[in-house]
Design a protein around this motif. Sequence first.
Motif, PDB file in Angstrom:
ATOM      1  N   ILE A  67     -58.414  23.240  40.481  1.00 31.36           N
ATOM      2  CA  ILE A  67     -58.305  24.654  40.140  1.00 31.36           C
ATOM      3  C   ILE A  67     -57.188  25.317  40.944  1.00 31.36           C
ATOM      4  O   ILE A  67     -56.360  26.039  40.391  1.00 31.36           O
TER       5      ILE A  67
ATOM      6  N   ILE B  39     -53.772  24.376  39.623  1.00 30.51           N
ATOM      7  CA  ILE B  39     -53.468  25.078  38.361  1.00 30.51           C
ATOM      8  C   ILE B  39     -53.022  26.505  38.677  1.00 30.51           C
ATOM      9  O   ILE B  39     -52.012  26.991  38.170  1.00 30.51           O
TER      10      ILE B  39
ATOM     11  N   ILE C  53     -61.153  22.081  31.380  1.00 29.29           N
ATOM     12  CA  ILE C  53     -59.922  22.857  31.496  1.00 29.29           C
ATOM     13  C   ILE C  53     -59.203  22.858  30.157  1.00 29.29           C
ATOM     14  O   ILE C  53     -58.048  23.242  30.060  1.00 29.29           O
TER      15      ILE C  53
ATOM     16  N   GLU D 132     -58.022  26.458  26.996  1.00 27.92           N
ATOM     17  CA  GLU D 132     -56.751  26.915  26.460  1.00 27.92           C
ATOM     18  C   GLU D 132     -56.438  26.233  25.134  1.00 27.92           C
ATOM     19  O   GLU D 132     -56.120  26.889  24.143  1.00 27.92           O
TER      20      GLU D 132
ATOM     21  N   ASN E  93     -55.322  19.977  25.698  1.00 27.55           N
ATOM     22  CA  ASN E  93     -54.358  21.078  25.739  1.00 27.55           C
ATOM     23  C   ASN E  93     -53.010  20.650  25.177  1.00 27.55           C
ATOM     24  O   ASN E  93     -52.369  21.392  24.433  1.00 27.55           O
TER      25      ASN E  93
ATOM     26  N   GLY F 291     -51.665  30.948  28.300  1.00 22.30           N
ATOM     27  CA  GLY F 291     -52.366  30.817  29.576  1.00 22.30           C
ATOM     28  C   GLY F 291     -53.682  31.564  29.679  1.00 22.30           C
ATOM     29  O   GLY F 291     -54.300  31.578  30.740  1.00 22.30           O
TER      30      GLY F 291
ATOM     31  N   TYR G   7     -56.587  29.536  30.919  1.00 21.34           N
ATOM     32  CA  TYR G   7     -56.653  29.306  32.366  1.00 21.34           C
ATOM     33  C   TYR G   7     -57.136  30.559  33.092  1.00 21.34           C
ATOM     34  O   TYR G   7     -57.845  30.467  34.084  1.00 21.34           O
TER      35      TYR G   7
ATOM     36  N   TYR H  82     -54.447  34.978  39.471  1.00 18.83           N
ATOM     37  CA  TYR H  82     -54.439  33.639  40.050  1.00 18.83           C
ATOM     38  C   TYR H  82     -54.573  33.706  41.563  1.00 18.83           C
ATOM     39  O   TYR H  82     -55.289  32.918  42.177  1.00 18.83           O
TER      40      TYR H  82
END
Lengths: 377, 323
Positions: free
Chosen positions: A147, A150, B39, B42, B99, B238, B241, B295
């Motif tokens: 994570i 990313i 993951i 997306e 993805n 994105g 994510y 992020y």
Amino acid sequence: MSTPYAKLPGWVEYGLIPLINLAVAFLVAGLVVLLVGENPFEAAYHLINGAFGRGEYIGFTLYYATTFIFTGLAVAVAFHAGLFNIGGEGQAYVGGIGVALACLWLDQVMPWYVVFPLAIVGSVFFGALWAFLPGWLQAKRGSHIVITTIMFNFIASSLMVYLLTRVLKPLGSMAPQTRTFAEGGQLPKLDWLLSIFGLNVGTAPFNISFLLALAAAFGVWVLIWRTKLGYEMRTMGHSPSAARYAGIRESRITVITMMISGGLAGMMALNPIMGEQFRMQLDFVQGAGFVGIAVALMGRSHPGGIIPAAILFGVLYQGGAEIAFEMPSISRDMIVIIQGLVILFAGALENMFRPAITRAFAMRGQRAAAVVQTKGA
Amino acid sequence: MDFFHVLVVLLESTIRVSVPLVFAALAGLFTERAGVFDIGLEGKMLGAAFAAGAVAAVTQSVWMGLLAAILISILLSLVHGYASITQRGNQIVSGVAINFIVAGSTVILGEAWFRQGGRTPALAEGARFQTINLPGADAVREVPVLGPIYADLLSGHFLLTYLAFAMVPASWWILYRTRFGLRLRAVGENPGAVDTAGISVIWLRYRAVICCGILCGFAGAYLSLAMTAGFVKGMTAGKGYIALAALIFAKWRPKNVMFACLLFGFLDALAIRLQGTPLPLVGQVPVQLMQALPYILTVILLAGFIGKAIPPKAGGVPYVKER
């Protein structure tokens, strides 16, 4: 990870199974080509011809392969320690800062062989720096490396847009890129290497960083299989609890592994920046960090497998451009599909055909044993 | 009053950009609570958006588009499930693969079928969702404070927007108040115990993965049928994510998921709003900093500086039944 599968001979484990997985990935890619209404065999012909048909094409293929060797090695080193570094993309991107700084500083006064070592140091430093934080956070604060890496990819992308539009851009220019480097910031081509085989490199940006990539591959082999640090990394990758019993400091290994991995990813930046564009542009990495995942999976995290896997992806990138040119309905995004399929079949579904193959070998083994028995009687 | 008006507009766009995040983060909640890391949110969202845009353009029906989105998203979820549950492959690797496959094939197929540079044709009115005006919205608009809140903030959204926010309590109810939810959470913490109780770990995880597919389908359909009129290549940009980040930020809890998505949506809306305008005290904030903020916040949270995010214990580990 527990593997409830029987042991197979080496050539099956490292040769046959990866080849079958790869073949299935290409088979599915062929189906996509059919779905688009084109002939898959014609596409395959253009792929091979576009990658090897001329000296120039081979030069391009090896230019792309250089990039993928670096990113593949980066992912592989982390894999050995049980870490999944998905942040090669960001690390390579940030590594570009080191290359650009070295070139911008000295390119007008020094020859390339002075600038190049400094650029290597710079790229490794910045790449390792960008991997240090996720590594440190995993080691000391327990945050999941997948994570955080990313997230760091996205942060890197924002950071680089900021730097290229506000800081590194020459005054009065609109394009988000550094100025073009003078002679000292341009790597010599490896035309002599191809001319040994009677090939002409033409305009292909096949440059000296290919040799650096091969050296890095050898260095990784030495590190993983011939040093104490590599042994500790592999131990941690196989069994963290065994590593802890043996007195290996997990947090130290995690941070060091991530920094080596990030450094390798950062070195990727040398190839496009000093070898092709002679300036740092927006998005120069172009997904190479993610290709590294596919390359490492296909190459079974061994430098001896990573180099051919990187060349295969070099073939896909260069030959894919040729397909896009010859068959307009298949754009270069086809490569992205193939990349995904390789990751799926060589990575996530790597055990799909294993039970059948194991059974086939067990049957052969039994028959052989039976033959020996009847002869003995 | 001017500040109040700006705030209402800002919050209204916050809601609009948060919807796909809410759907996708709730989707991730279901699989991750069952112990399957994903993951590939997306990719599923992008695949669903493409299916929705393509089918709605061909059939001229918004409902067929929505159905196609959900079906494609479930299909992709099952690929992920097959790789990570049945084949016991690496769940991260599988998500990455999905993805990529979707990112490439939506462009290739879109170009081959519609020849508009990876777009699907612009949708007519009947082939996309229309905004819904809540009863009496126009009548109360002139009422101070409460009027604009009702008429501009709460009313005038798409059906999927209301569905997204209704899914938050619904997900909570499924996960915390039904037998299925209890077992689903148990299988993410201690699959061995669930297996001992005679419940199939495999089937439970597959059901969780299908729930994820349905919700990602809604997220994708919202992008191409409601937010814009048609599919544009790479339109998730994105968001999958960010949803993943929101899920972690919310510490895998439904109500927190909604607030995390709204926070990240607000940052997004604010970044667009603040572009080029200097702030008091700090001066001009680079728009890139605002974009990176979700992020950065997630990294800080993961580092344990704002509480501690503890993932489901069996997350990412394939279940091997003992022989």
